[in-house]
Enzyme design. Structure first.
Site, PDB file in Angstrom:
ATOM      1  N   HIS A   1      -9.805   1.241   4.921  1.00  0.00           N
ATOM      2  CA  HIS A   1      -8.515   1.413   5.615  1.00  0.00           C
ATOM      3  C   HIS A   1      -8.725   2.393   6.772  1.00  0.00           C
ATOM      4  CE1 HIS A   1      -4.418   2.600   6.482  1.00  0.00           C
ATOM      5  NE2 HIS A   1      -4.034   1.491   5.865  1.00  0.00           N
TER       6      HIS A   1
ATOM      7  N   LYS B   1       0.087   4.256  -0.233  1.00  0.00           N
ATOM      8  CA  LYS B   1      -0.559   5.434   0.364  1.00  0.00           C
ATOM      9  C   LYS B   1      -0.337   6.656  -0.549  1.00  0.00           C
ATOM     10  CE  LYS B   1      -0.305   3.230   4.798  1.00  0.00           C
ATOM     11  NZ  LYS B   1      -0.310   3.355   6.239  1.00  0.00           N
TER      12      LYS B   1
ATOM     13  N   GLY C   1       2.233   2.322  10.819  1.00  0.00           N
ATOM     14  CA  GLY C   1       3.200   3.407  10.653  1.00  0.00           C
ATOM     15  C   GLY C   1       3.901   3.811  11.940  1.00  0.00           C
TER      16      GLY C   1
ATOM     17  N   ASN D   1       0.861  -1.185   0.000  1.00  0.00           N
ATOM     18  CA  ASN D   1       0.000   0.000   0.000  1.00  0.00           C
ATOM     19  C   ASN D   1       0.899   1.238   0.000  1.00  0.00           C
ATOM     20  OD1 ASN D   1      -1.801   2.035   0.532  1.00  0.00           O
ATOM     21  ND2 ASN D   1      -2.363   1.337   2.579  1.00  0.00           N
TER      22      ASN D   1
ATOM     23  N   SER E   1       3.124  -2.106  10.413  1.00  0.00           N
ATOM     24  CA  SER E   1       4.570  -2.176  10.633  1.00  0.00           C
ATOM     25  C   SER E   1       5.182  -3.526  10.281  1.00  0.00           C
ATOM     26  CB  SER E   1       4.908  -1.785  12.080  1.00  0.00           C
ATOM     27  OG  SER E   1       4.522  -0.450  12.328  1.00  0.00           O
TER      28      SER E   1
ATOM     29  N   GLU F   1      -7.111   4.798   7.799  1.00  0.00           N
ATOM     30  CA  GLU F   1      -6.877   6.212   7.470  1.00  0.00           C
ATOM     31  C   GLU F   1      -8.098   6.816   6.772  1.00  0.00           C
ATOM     32  OE1 GLU F   1      -3.118   5.543   5.512  1.00  0.00           O
ATOM     33  OE2 GLU F   1      -2.264   5.011   7.451  1.00  0.00           O
TER      34      GLU F   1
ATOM     35  N   GLU G   1      -5.605  -4.784  10.694  1.00  0.00           N
ATOM     36  CA  GLU G   1      -4.580  -3.774  10.902  1.00  0.00           C
ATOM     37  C   GLU G   1      -4.877  -3.005  12.186  1.00  0.00           C
ATOM     38  OE1 GLU G   1      -2.525  -2.611   6.998  1.00  0.00           O
ATOM     39  OE2 GLU G   1      -4.315  -1.398   7.147  1.00  0.00           O
TER      40      GLU G   1
HETATM   41  P1  PGA Z   1       2.613   0.329   7.701  1.00  0.00           P
HETATM   42  O1  PGA Z   1       1.152   0.534   7.060  1.00  0.00           O
HETATM   43  O2  PGA Z   1       3.166  -0.962   7.145  1.00  0.00           O
HETATM   44  O3  PGA Z   1       3.397   1.535   7.268  1.00  0.00           O
HETATM   45  O4  PGA Z   1       2.435   0.253   9.180  1.00  0.00           O
HETATM   46  C1  PGA Z   1       0.289  -0.545   6.849  1.00  0.00           C
HETATM   47  C2  PGA Z   1      -1.006  -0.065   6.250  1.00  0.00           C
HETATM   48  O5  PGA Z   1      -1.531   0.976   6.687  1.00  0.00           O
HETATM   49  O6  PGA Z   1      -1.568  -0.685   5.319  1.00  0.00           O
END
Ligand code: PGA
Length: 248
Positions: free
Chosen positions: A95, A11, A169, A9, A207, A97, A163
Site C-alpha cells: 500500500h 487503516k 484520502g 481497508n 476516494s 502508505e 491506487e
Molecule cells: P480512500 O483510501 O478510499 O480513503 O481514498 C483508499 C486506500 O488507501 O486503500
C-alpha cells in the site's frame, strides 16, 4: 474473474466496540451480503473480526504482513502463517502508505508476496503513482516498475489494486478515462510478464464513494474496489457493494 470484489481497508481505525457495531451492521446489510466483499481491520482486531464474521460472506483481510516466513525473533512482526491461522483470506501488500511511511522497497515487497502465497493467502498488491509522477507523464513507467515484483507470482492467485497516490484520502477520484487507461495498461503488462492476465482482478482504489462507485464499476477493466474512508461507514460501504453487484 467473475463479479466485482470490494475490500474495505480500515487503516489505523477501530476499537472493540466500534468494530462490533460496524461488523454487525455489515452483516445485516442486504447489499453487503449479496456482494463479494472483505474487510481489513488492524492486526490487533483480526481475531475479533474473524469471530464476528464467522458464517458470513464477508472475508477477512490483513493490511500488511511480515517478510519473514519462519517463526522467530522478529519483534513486532506478524507472519503470513499467523494471518492464515486467524482466518485471513487476503493481505494488502505494498500500500502506498507502507511505501511512503515505512520505506518499503521492491525487494521487501517481493519477500512479502512470496511469504503470503506460501501461506495460502491471496495478496492484494497495490500500485500507483504520485501526483508529481502523473504530472511528469511518468506514471506508466512507475507502475511497470512496481508490477515487475509480481514476476515471481506467475500462476499464483493474486489481486492488483491500482491506487493513484493523489486520489487516496483526498476526495480527488481519478476520472473513468484515467482509470481505464491504467487498468488496460496493467492487464497488458501482466499479460506480457505472465502470458495470462484474464483471471487476475485489478481493483481501483482512491476516494471510492457511494456516489462515484457506479461510474467506476461500469468499466469492464475494473475488477472491484479497495475502499478506505468510505469503508468505515455502513451506509456508504453498503451502497458501494450495491453498485458492485449491479455491474456483475
Ligand atoms: P480512500 O483510501 O478510499 O480513503 O481514498 C483508499 C486506500 O488507501 O486503500
Amino acid at each position: 474473474m467473475t463479479g466485482k470484489l470490494v475490500i474495505g481497508n480500515w487503516k489505523m481505525n477501530g476499537r472493540l466496540a466500534a468494530n462490533l457495531a460496524l461488523i454487525d451492521a455489515l452483516r445485516a446489510d442486504a447489499a453487503v451480503q449479496a456482494a463479494q466483499v472483505a474487510v481489513a481491520p488492524p492486526f490487533a482486531y483480526l481475531g475479533q473480526a474473524a469471530a464476528l464474521l464467522a458464517g458470513s460472506n464477508i472475508a477477512l483481510a490483513a493490511q500488511d504482513v511480515s517478510a519473514f516466513d519462519k517463526d522467530g525473533a522478529y519483534t513486532g512482526e506478524v507472519s503470513a502463517a499467523m494471518l492464515a491461522d486467524v482466518g485471513c483470506r487476503y493481505v494488502l501488500i505494498g500500500h502506498s502508505e507502507r511505501r511512503q511511511y515505512f520505506a518499503e522497497d521492491h525487494a521487501l515487497l517481493a519477500r512479502k508476496l512470496q511469504a503470503a502465497v506460501a501461506a495460502g493467502l491471496i495478496p492484494v498488491y497495490c500500485v500507483g503513482e504520485t501526483l508529481a509522477e502523473r504530472e511528469a507523464d511518468a506514471y506508466k513507467a512507475v507502475i511497470a516498475e512496481q508490477l515487475a515484483v509480481l514476476g515471481a507470482l506467475a500462476g499464483r492467485d493474486y489481486v492488483v489494486a491500482y491506487e493513484p497516490v493523489w486520489a487516496i484520502g483526498t476526495g480527488k477520484v481519478a476520472s473513468v478515462e484515467q482509470i481505464d487507461d491504467v487498468h488496460q495498461y496493467i492487464r497488458a503488462t501482466l499479460l506480457q510478464c505472465h502470458g495470462a492476465s484474464d483471471s487476475i482482478r485489478v481493483l481501483y482504489g482512491g476516494s471510492v464513494k457511494a456516489d462515484n462507485a457506479d461510474a467506476i464499476f461500469s468499466l469492464q477493466s475494473v475488477g472491484g474496489a479497495l475502499v478506505g474512508g468510505a469503508s468505515l461507514d455502513v451506509e456508504s460501504f453498503g451502497r458501494i457493494c450495491q453498485a458492485a453487484k449491479k455491474t456483475v
